[in-house]
Scaffold this motif. Structure first.
Motif, mmCIF file in Angstrom:
data_model
loop_
_atom_site.group_PDB
_atom_site.id
_atom_site.type_symbol
_atom_site.label_atom_id
_atom_site.label_comp_id
_atom_site.label_asym_id
_atom_site.label_seq_id
_atom_site.Cartn_x
_atom_site.Cartn_y
_atom_site.Cartn_z
ATOM 1 N N GLN A 129 0.833 -1.196 0.000
ATOM 2 C CA GLN A 129 0.000 0.000 0.000
ATOM 3 C C GLN A 129 0.871 1.250 0.000
ATOM 4 O OE1 GLN A 129 -3.308 0.008 -0.200
ATOM 5 N NE2 GLN A 129 -3.608 -2.213 0.020
ATOM 6 N N CYS A 130 0.515 2.215 -0.835
ATOM 7 C CA CYS A 130 1.201 3.505 -0.802
ATOM 8 C C CYS A 130 0.739 4.287 0.419
ATOM 9 C CB CYS A 130 0.908 4.298 -2.076
ATOM 10 S SG CYS A 130 1.630 3.591 -3.570
ATOM 11 N N GLY A 131 1.640 5.100 0.942
ATOM 12 C CA GLY A 131 1.312 5.884 2.127
ATOM 13 C C GLY A 131 2.432 5.845 3.146
ATOM 14 N N GLN A 132 2.185 6.402 4.325
ATOM 15 C CA GLN A 132 3.202 6.497 5.364
ATOM 16 C C GLN A 132 3.560 5.118 5.888
ATOM 17 O OE1 GLN A 132 4.034 9.749 5.695
ATOM 18 N NE2 GLN A 132 5.848 9.283 6.916
ATOM 19 N N GLU A 133 4.862 4.812 5.903
ATOM 20 C CA GLU A 133 5.342 3.511 6.373
ATOM 21 C C GLU A 133 5.918 3.616 7.781
ATOM 22 O OE1 GLU A 133 7.817 -0.186 4.410
ATOM 23 O OE2 GLU A 133 8.620 1.837 4.110
ATOM 24 N N THR A 134 6.700 4.667 8.038
ATOM 25 C CA THR A 134 7.215 4.965 9.370
ATOM 26 C C THR A 134 7.069 6.468 9.588
ATOM 27 O OG1 THR A 134 9.495 5.461 8.715
ATOM 28 C CG2 THR A 134 8.944 3.130 9.066
ATOM 29 N N ILE A 171 5.795 5.234 1.285
ATOM 30 C CA ILE A 171 5.834 4.527 0.008
ATOM 31 C C ILE A 171 5.097 5.380 -1.015
ATOM 32 C CG2 ILE A 171 5.108 2.465 -1.248
ATOM 33 C CD1 ILE A 171 5.335 0.924 1.386
ATOM 34 N N ILE A 172 5.795 5.684 -2.125
ATOM 35 C CA ILE A 172 5.249 6.576 -3.141
ATOM 36 C C ILE A 172 4.573 5.810 -4.267
ATOM 37 C CG2 ILE A 172 5.822 8.351 -4.851
ATOM 38 C CD1 ILE A 172 8.202 9.100 -3.096
ATOM 39 N N ALA A 173 5.222 4.733 -4.748
ATOM 40 C CA ALA A 173 4.676 3.990 -5.879
ATOM 41 C C ALA A 173 5.276 2.596 -5.918
ATOM 42 C CB ALA A 173 4.970 4.726 -7.192
ATOM 43 N N THR A 174 4.613 1.696 -6.622
ATOM 44 C CA THR A 174 5.121 0.338 -6.811
ATOM 45 C C THR A 174 4.908 -0.093 -8.254
ATOM 46 O OG1 THR A 174 3.010 -0.723 -6.227
ATOM 47 C CG2 THR A 174 4.551 -0.270 -4.420
ATOM 48 N N THR A 175 5.844 -0.895 -8.758
ATOM 49 C CA THR A 175 5.701 -1.527 -10.066
ATOM 50 C C THR A 175 6.139 -2.976 -9.934
ATOM 51 O OG1 THR A 175 7.923 -0.812 -10.731
ATOM 52 C CG2 THR A 175 6.063 0.603 -11.373
ATOM 53 N N GLU A 176 5.745 -3.797 -10.912
ATOM 54 C CA GLU A 176 6.065 -5.214 -10.862
ATOM 55 C C GLU A 176 6.664 -5.663 -12.189
ATOM 56 O OE1 GLU A 176 2.455 -7.230 -9.993
ATOM 57 O OE2 GLU A 176 2.079 -6.112 -8.132
ATOM 58 N N THR A 177 7.507 -6.713 -12.125
ATOM 59 C CA THR A 177 8.046 -7.321 -13.333
ATOM 60 C C THR A 177 8.336 -8.787 -13.052
ATOM 61 O OG1 THR A 177 9.745 -7.151 -15.050
ATOM 62 C CG2 THR A 177 10.456 -6.774 -12.787
ATOM 63 N N LYS A 178 8.254 -9.602 -14.084
ATOM 64 C CA LYS A 178 8.512 -11.033 -13.934
ATOM 65 C C LYS A 178 9.831 -11.387 -14.594
ATOM 66 C CE LYS A 178 6.215 -15.528 -14.185
ATOM 67 N NZ LYS A 178 4.980 -16.256 -14.605
ATOM 68 N N GLU A 179 10.710 -12.035 -13.840
ATOM 69 C CA GLU A 179 11.989 -12.504 -14.351
ATOM 70 C C GLU A 179 12.027 -14.011 -14.188
ATOM 71 O OE1 GLU A 179 15.098 -10.424 -12.374
ATOM 72 O OE2 GLU A 179 14.342 -8.425 -12.896
ATOM 73 N N GLY A 180 11.897 -14.730 -15.302
ATOM 74 C CA GLY A 180 11.796 -16.178 -15.213
ATOM 75 C C GLY A 180 10.499 -16.568 -14.529
ATOM 76 N N GLU A 181 10.620 -17.316 -13.456
ATOM 77 C CA GLU A 181 9.443 -17.728 -12.695
ATOM 78 C C GLU A 181 9.189 -16.834 -11.487
ATOM 79 O OE1 GLU A 181 7.366 -20.171 -13.671
ATOM 80 O OE2 GLU A 181 8.634 -20.260 -15.462
ATOM 81 N N THR A 182 10.038 -15.828 -11.307
ATOM 82 C CA THR A 182 9.943 -14.987 -10.110
ATOM 83 C C THR A 182 9.300 -13.647 -10.432
ATOM 84 O OG1 THR A 182 11.965 -15.998 -9.244
ATOM 85 C CG2 THR A 182 11.234 -13.944 -8.203
ATOM 86 N N MET A 183 8.323 -13.253 -9.625
ATOM 87 C CA MET A 183 7.700 -11.944 -9.753
ATOM 88 C C MET A 183 8.381 -10.982 -8.781
ATOM 89 S SD MET A 183 5.424 -10.129 -11.305
ATOM 90 C CE MET A 183 4.236 -11.291 -12.015
ATOM 91 N N GLU A 214 8.990 -6.980 -7.269
ATOM 92 C CA GLU A 214 8.291 -5.724 -6.993
ATOM 93 C C GLU A 214 9.330 -4.631 -6.776
ATOM 94 O OE1 GLU A 214 4.622 -4.451 -4.132
ATOM 95 O OE2 GLU A 214 6.314 -5.455 -3.161
ATOM 96 N N PHE A 215 9.122 -3.482 -7.427
ATOM 97 C CA PHE A 215 9.981 -2.318 -7.244
ATOM 98 C C PHE A 215 9.187 -1.277 -6.461
ATOM 99 C CE2 PHE A 215 11.548 -4.558 -10.903
ATOM 100 C CZ PHE A 215 12.926 -4.455 -10.817
ATOM 101 N N VAL A 216 9.644 -0.990 -5.264
ATOM 102 C CA VAL A 216 8.921 -0.088 -4.374
ATOM 103 C C VAL A 216 9.689 1.220 -4.255
ATOM 104 C CG1 VAL A 216 7.888 0.200 -2.089
ATOM 105 C CG2 VAL A 216 8.096 -2.093 -3.088
ATOM 106 N N ARG A 217 9.093 2.320 -4.691
ATOM 107 C CA ARG A 217 9.722 3.643 -4.561
ATOM 108 C C ARG A 217 9.285 4.266 -3.248
ATOM 109 N NH1 ARG A 217 12.501 7.582 -7.038
ATOM 110 N NH2 ARG A 217 12.795 6.315 -8.903
ATOM 111 N N LYS A 218 10.294 4.670 -2.464
ATOM 112 C CA LYS A 218 10.035 5.244 -1.148
ATOM 113 C C LYS A 218 10.689 6.614 -1.020
ATOM 114 C CE LYS A 218 9.902 0.683 1.091
ATOM 115 N NZ LYS A 218 10.285 -0.098 2.301
ATOM 116 N N GLU A 219 10.279 7.351 -0.009
ATOM 117 C CA GLU A 219 10.892 8.639 0.291
ATOM 118 C C GLU A 219 11.182 8.721 1.780
ATOM 119 O OE1 GLU A 219 9.873 13.158 -0.870
ATOM 120 O OE2 GLU A 219 8.618 12.376 0.759
ATOM 121 N N GLU A 220 12.426 9.070 2.104
ATOM 122 C CA GLU A 220 12.825 9.316 3.486
ATOM 123 C C GLU A 220 12.975 10.819 3.694
ATOM 124 O OE1 GLU A 220 13.338 7.841 6.295
ATOM 125 O OE2 GLU A 220 13.688 5.697 5.951
ATOM 126 N N VAL A 221 12.448 11.329 4.793
ATOM 127 C CA VAL A 221 12.587 12.736 5.142
ATOM 128 C C VAL A 221 13.515 12.834 6.352
ATOM 129 C CG1 VAL A 221 11.407 14.832 5.871
ATOM 130 C CG2 VAL A 221 10.299 13.278 4.242
#
Length: 378
Positions: free
Chosen positions: A207-212, A217-229, A231-238
């Protein structure tokens, strides 16, 4: 391999015509040459071409050329950053020879930055190395604008605070670090830093939103490499400034056991900074300094809200006896951590230090504590 780029001494705030031209070329170039790909093949495979390009475009300042800075400089230059400026106003002394590998007996009496620069340059002739023999605390704030990261090592607390205030004005990322014999710390102020974490996708949706309290968490994308899925999670630290951090307590939500687990090193480092401000020097192995340091550490432990039993006489004895020593193994550990964190920050990958890592070499512990301003806590 390209021909060696001469080490350049920097007397004025700018990097010089040669460095400006190189930086301009890096900024406009969107590709890395074939010989660079061959040279940096292993790390390009590790973190990708885009990350390597960002590193090649980065200008970094290291102020304070002692053992810790030697380790950081070595790792950054080998990684292929755009340029490195080394700064130190002091001369090499005999005590430097025990832990610093960029200087030798022939360099005693020569400025530390000037003595270390040729050896740093030899590690990677592609990276321009510049020299500045001024005191970092004498630099105007505008001086730091041309750097992507400023790293201050083995300086007193007032100098670290002063430089951090300047880098904040210029919106430049900042690290401060030091070793004290078996002990040390790394502090990071990366302003607002975005990064990507690659991980195997779980069954739970991210889920996007405040993690700590400092990270979201700003955004997420997914990709499949072989049999493994994946996840790329973009975050922001202040981040907060160092002056805000040292005036704060540990997280109010921490239970007593977690507070105790930070060990004596956290109040010890904080007490050392306060001792420096009170006495204008590091503590020495005298009865008077043991007593004074114990008093300061007791007050600090209460102020930052950690258990009073962390103020241990055995720890204080070792800590004060080691405070003025420089040990190469400790510098290697902390220097490696700091350089890798800076590389990750430039590559915009992996979770960076947030925001104070304290190192206790006596028990091989390096807890990271998030310190934020009291205003943010409230």
């Amino acid at each position: 391999m390209a021909s060696a780029i001469p080490v350049e001494e920097v007397a004025m705030p700018d990097l010089g015509e040669q460095a400006q031209a190189a930086a301009s070329a890096n900024v406009t170039s969107q590709t890395i040459s074939a010989d660079e790909v061959a040279l940096y093949d292993r790390q390009i495979r590790l973190w990708g071409m885009e990350a390597q390009t960002r590193m090649r475009n980065a200008n970094i300042l290291i102020a304070g050329m002692r053992a810790l800075a030697n380790e950081v400089a070595k790792n950054l230059v080998l990684a292929g950053i755009g340029s490195l400026t080394v700064m130190d106003s002091e001369d090499v002394v005999e005590d430097d020879l025990g832990a610093q590998f960029f200087v030798s007996e022939e360099d005693v009496g020569i400025n530390r930055a000037r003595a270390a620069a040729p050896a740093i340059q030899k590690l990677n002739p592609r990276v321009p190395v510049h020299i500045d023999t001024d005191r970092v605390k004498d630099k105007p704030a505008d001086y730091f604008k041309k750097f992507d990261i400023v790293i201050v090592t083995d300086m007193d607390i007032d100098t670290m605070l002063l430089v951090n205030d300047a880098t904040r004005q210029c919106e430049v990322k900042f690290y401060a670090a030091a070793t004290y014999g078996l002990y040390g710390f790394i502090f990071a102020d990366l302003l607002e830093h975005e990064f990507i974490v690659k991980r195997i996708k779980s069954n739970m949706r991210t889920q996007c939103g405040q993690e700590t309290r400092t990270r979201k968490i700003i955004a997420t994308t997914e990709t499949k490499e072989g049999e493994t899925m994946w996840e790329f999670v973009r975050k922001e630290e202040v981040y907060c400034s160092m002056s805000e951090a040292i005036g704060s307590q540990v997280d109010k939500k921490w239970r007593q056991r977690r507070r105790k687990n930070v060990g004596s090193i956290l109040p010890g480092i904080r007490a050392l900074w306060e001792f420096q401000q009170n006495f204008g020097r590091l503590p020495e192995s005298t009865k008077e300094d043991f007593k004074a340091f114990t008093t300061v550490m007791t007050e600090v432990a209460k102020a930052i809200d950690v258990p009073p039993e962390l103020v241990k006489s055995d720890f204080i004895r070792l800590f004060v006896e080691n405070a003025t020593a420089e040990l190469s193994p400790v510098a290697a550990v902390l220097g490696g951590i700091l350089a890798q964190d800076a590389i990750n920050v430039l590559a915009e990958q992996e979770q960076p230090i947030q925001n104070l890592l304290v190192f206790d070499g006596d028990i091989s512990a390096a807890p990271i504590v998030v310190l934020v301003s009291q205003a943010e806590e409230d």
